[in-house]
Scaffold this active site. Structure first.
Site, PDB file in Angstrom:
ATOM      1  N   ARG A 186      41.833   0.748  34.197  1.00 30.22           N
ATOM      2  CA  ARG A 186      40.469   0.973  33.720  1.00 30.22           C
ATOM      3  C   ARG A 186      40.064   2.395  34.059  1.00 30.22           C
ATOM      4  O   ARG A 186      40.736   3.088  34.803  1.00 30.22           O
ATOM      5  CB  ARG A 186      39.490  -0.041  34.320  1.00 30.22           C
ATOM      6  N   ASN A 224      30.435   0.975  33.870  1.00 29.44           N
ATOM      7  CA  ASN A 224      30.618   0.292  35.154  1.00 29.44           C
ATOM      8  C   ASN A 224      31.204   1.275  36.155  1.00 29.44           C
ATOM      9  O   ASN A 224      32.287   1.823  35.938  1.00 29.44           O
ATOM     10  CB  ASN A 224      31.569  -0.899  35.014  1.00 29.44           C
ATOM     11  N   GLU A 225      30.444   1.522  37.226  1.00 25.71           N
ATOM     12  CA  GLU A 225      30.921   2.350  38.333  1.00 25.71           C
ATOM     13  C   GLU A 225      31.468   3.701  37.863  1.00 25.71           C
ATOM     14  O   GLU A 225      32.653   4.012  37.999  1.00 25.71           O
ATOM     15  CB  GLU A 225      31.969   1.591  39.150  1.00 25.71           C
ATOM     16  N   GLU A 258      26.596  -5.894  42.679  1.00 25.07           N
ATOM     17  CA  GLU A 258      27.773  -6.584  43.195  1.00 25.07           C
ATOM     18  C   GLU A 258      27.618  -6.685  44.708  1.00 25.07           C
ATOM     19  O   GLU A 258      27.864  -5.734  45.429  1.00 25.07           O
ATOM     20  CB  GLU A 258      29.070  -5.838  42.831  1.00 25.07           C
ATOM     21  N   TRP A 282      42.898  -6.050  45.509  1.00 20.52           N
ATOM     22  CA  TRP A 282      43.561  -6.087  44.215  1.00 20.52           C
ATOM     23  C   TRP A 282      44.992  -6.585  44.416  1.00 20.52           C
ATOM     24  O   TRP A 282      45.466  -6.721  45.547  1.00 20.52           O
ATOM     25  CB  TRP A 282      43.568  -4.695  43.588  1.00 20.52           C
ATOM     26  N   GLU A 312      42.512  -8.357  39.797  1.00 22.78           N
ATOM     27  CA  GLU A 312      41.558  -8.724  40.842  1.00 22.78           C
ATOM     28  C   GLU A 312      41.653 -10.196  41.235  1.00 22.78           C
ATOM     29  O   GLU A 312      40.646 -10.803  41.610  1.00 22.78           O
ATOM     30  CB  GLU A 312      40.135  -8.377  40.390  1.00 22.78           C
TER      31      GLU A 312
END
Length: 681
Positions: free
Chosen positions: A113, A151-152, A314, A322, A364
């Site tokens: 990602r 995201n992030e 979160e 992971w 994950e």
């Protein structure tokens, strides 16, 4: 305030959920159990681009429409994520120019990602298209109340060297400097014959001998990376706002090379953070009195500085890791509750747990959620259920209350980014910030983080009795004047070594250190030295106290005015007896300068001299953190026991435990990992 944006009258809880990961026959039970746990929000969609757009220009919202309808049935509010953190395979195969590239020129491929770059015009176009379609589709849905962008941002990787990035950096530099002469001057290119004679020669930093880059170029590079990420977020926010003004916009994270203060102010309605305190339970720490998961309070204080109260998108709900790095133990009984209240104590008015159920596939599978693989009730669910019932009782009292602190640790992005290359002081920033944060924590003095780049006038500083600015190598005349006025009006400012000798380009002033601050501190640096690992550690005595070993760096000081007090000297090394620390009364306040890197012992000794106003309502052991939140005429004390053992506290005045609605005074035993929320009477 975030609770006004959310239109909530109490602190609310929720969870992250990925309907695309689970059979539809699980959805009903999942959403029903979320509601039974007292959740209000469910976050979804941020990794589902191919679900929304299986082929370029072909859109399908069926799966999420169905999931949202089930959420609606149980009166759950949906936060929709834009899916740009994980571009589809069809995007990266058809348009490889969207992919990020390493500094050495290696293009990253599909398979993880965050493998795209912000500056690809094609990726911007494709991102705007999918966000436009999603916003148009969900804008009037009463269950979709807000948006998370991407995201992030800058997680996993925070440097970008694709052709598009080099091209846009060149344009960015042109806008900033206008002429090549000004660019060459700012980057000091006369050194090592780096002078540019055309704009086409300008790139982001590239592979060099010994990985040695022009430090002024490298500093601008970080600024460019930040501006690129903010522009990418704004691109999406503008698209969403073109469709609706009733759905709010945020994003989540807090990662390097990103000015989150500017992002929050210019793009977002509020900021959301991802809180995983267990990270600091696994990092080896041989320093004195390690904070471990309590150190996460520093991160939360930083988030609070972006724009006041915030959301947690979160919140850790289980062990983490992971596939290639299972690394975190299962939270002990009480820790999930403790960490939830840690977030609330520091300014969270909304908390979403990550995630509903532990993933059974992908990278994950060890990053656990509330539910384990078996999907049966477990200890962690029981604990979150307890938190939910408590929040229902006290959430309306705490929502919108403000964290109260009389001291602040001063931060800024310029020194953080410049310090990545200039490790003569960059490595010291984190050490000193943590040392002071520990000292405040263990002395039970609530502390803020203050971004000096956001402080425009002295009124922005005057709310604090004490400001700690450890190693601000880059410090302008304007900032020095701001601190001088703050001290003159009664404040106390504390500085450390390597302060005030650089301008905004990262070039050094031709004046004695600490540059423009010398008039305030009344002391200058006579000479300085890095402390070699092979030499005996010099010690310093402050206020005639016990000698403390110094680490990293020493500055020998020279007192320039008769009103400057030497409060510490070096005890050994060739500069034995020379000034190590000074204190000067300036106007109504005081300026301190320490010619070294702060340790916990040094910060603690200096703290004893500051006489910071603190609450005398409670006596607390070291292992218990205190946070004070105020709302109108109500004061709340949130106590967090980070110890694995019982802790005795003493309450010196009548207070109400608002969770149990009981009046307390005198001695009280806090159990391991316990939380106590008190209201003064």
């Amino acid at each position: 305030m975030i609770h006004d944006v959310l239109n909530e009258k109490e602190i609310t809880l929720g969870v992250c959920y990925y309907p695309e990961h689970w059979p539809k026959d699980l959805w009903e039970s999942d959403f029903q159990r979320m509601k039974e746990l007292g959740f209000t929000y469910v976050r979804m969609g941020e990794f589902a681009w191919t679900i929304f757009e299986p082929e370029e220009g072909i859109y399908d919202f069926t799966l999420f429409d169905e999931a949202i309808e089930v959420a609606k049935k149980y009166d759950l509010k949906v936060i929709m994520g834009t899916p740009t953190a994980t571009p589809p395979v069809w995007v990266t195969e058809k348009y490889p120019e969207v992919l990020n590239v390493s500094q050495s020129g290696v293009q990253f491929k599909h398979g993880a990602r965050r493998h795209y770059n912000y500056n690809s015009e094609k990726y911007q176009e494709l991102s705007a298209n999918i966000v436009n379609q999603m916003a148009a589709h969900f804008k009037d849905h009463p269950t979709v109340v807000g948006w998370q962008i991407d995201n992030e941002l800058n997680c996993e990787i925070n440097v970008f060297y694709s052709d598009a990035d080099h091209h846009q950096f060149r344009q960015w530099v042109k806008r900033k400097y206008q002429t090549l002469d000004q660019l060459n001057d700012a980057w000091g290119t006369v050194f090592w014959n780096q002078t540019y004679t055309s704009w086409e020669q300008v790139y982001l930093t590239q592979p060099t001998v010994n990985d040695s880059h022009n430090p002024h170029q490298a500093l601008d590079e970080k600024r460019f990376f930040s501006d690129s990420a903010i522009a990418f977020a704004k691109l999406q926010a503008d698209v969403i706002r073109s469709h609706t003004n009733t759905q709010w916009i945020t994003t989540n994270g807090m990662f390097k090379h990103l000015d989150n203060h500017q992002l929050t102010q210019n793009v977002l309605d509020f900021y959301a953070y991802d809180s995983y305190p267990n990270f600091n339970k696994i990092i080896p720490d041989d320093s004195k009195k390690p904070l471990q998961d309590r150190k996460w309070s520093f991160n939360l204080s930083n988030v609070r500085s972006f724009g006041g109260n915030f959301a947690i998108f979160e919140q850790q709900a289980g062990p983490g890791g992971w596939v290639n790095r299972i690394e975190q133990p299962t939270p002990k009984p009480g820790q999930l509750r403790l960490w939830t209240y840690q977030s609330i104590a520091h300014g969270a008015d909304q908390i979403l747990y990550f995630r509903w159920r532990t993933a059974t596939k992908g990278s994950e599978i060890y990053w656990h959620g509330i539910n384990d693989y078996h999907n049966q009730r477990n200890r962690r669910i029981d604990e979150i259920d307890q938190v939910s019932h408590e929040i229902k009782k006290i959430g309306s009292s705490l929502v919108g209350s403000s964290y109260q602190a009389k001291a602040a640790i001063v931060i800024d992005y310029q020194n953080e980014w410049d310090g990545e290359v200039d490790r003569w002081y960059g490595d010291f920033i984190d050490q000193s910030q943590e040392a002071w944060f520990k000292a405040f924590q263990y002395q039970h003095i609530p502390v803020d983080l203050l971004n000096i780049e956001q402080a425009k006038t002295v009124e922005d500083l005057n709310g604090y009795q004490v400001l700690i600015y450890p190693h601000a190598a880059i410090l302008t005349k304007e900032t020095a004047n701001l601190f001088s006025e703050y001290v003159k009006q009664g404040g106390t400012a504390i500085f450390g070594c390597r302060t005030g000798y650089k301008d905004l380009t990262g070039q050094t002033y031709m004046m004695k250190h600490p540059g423009y601050l010398a008039d305030l501190t009344g002391s200058t640096v006579e000479e300085y030295t890095l402390i070699s690992p092979l030499q005996e550690r010099p010690t310093v005595s402050l206020f005639h106290g016990d000698p403390v070993t110094t680490e990293g760096f020493n500055e020998v000081l020279s007192l320039e005015d008769s009103d400057v007090e030497m409060i510490g000297s070096f005890d050994n090394a060739y500069y034995r007896g020379k000034p190590a620390a000074t204190k000067r009364k300036f106007g109504q306040g005081y300026a301190y300068y320490f010619g070294g890197v702060f340790s916990y012992d040094i910060a603690e000794q200096m703290l004893q001299d500051l006489h910071i106003q603190r609450s005398d309502a409670l006596s607390l052991p070291e292992k218990v953190e205190i946070a004070i939140r105020v709302k109108e005429n109500r004061t709340f004390y949130i106590l967090l026991n980070f110890a694995s053992s019982d802790q005795l506290i003493t309450i010196h005045q009548k207070m109400v435990n608002i969770v149990k609605e009981q009046v307390l005074r005198g001695d009280y035993i806090m159990k391991a990992y316990d939380v106590l929320v008190l209201e003064s009477q």
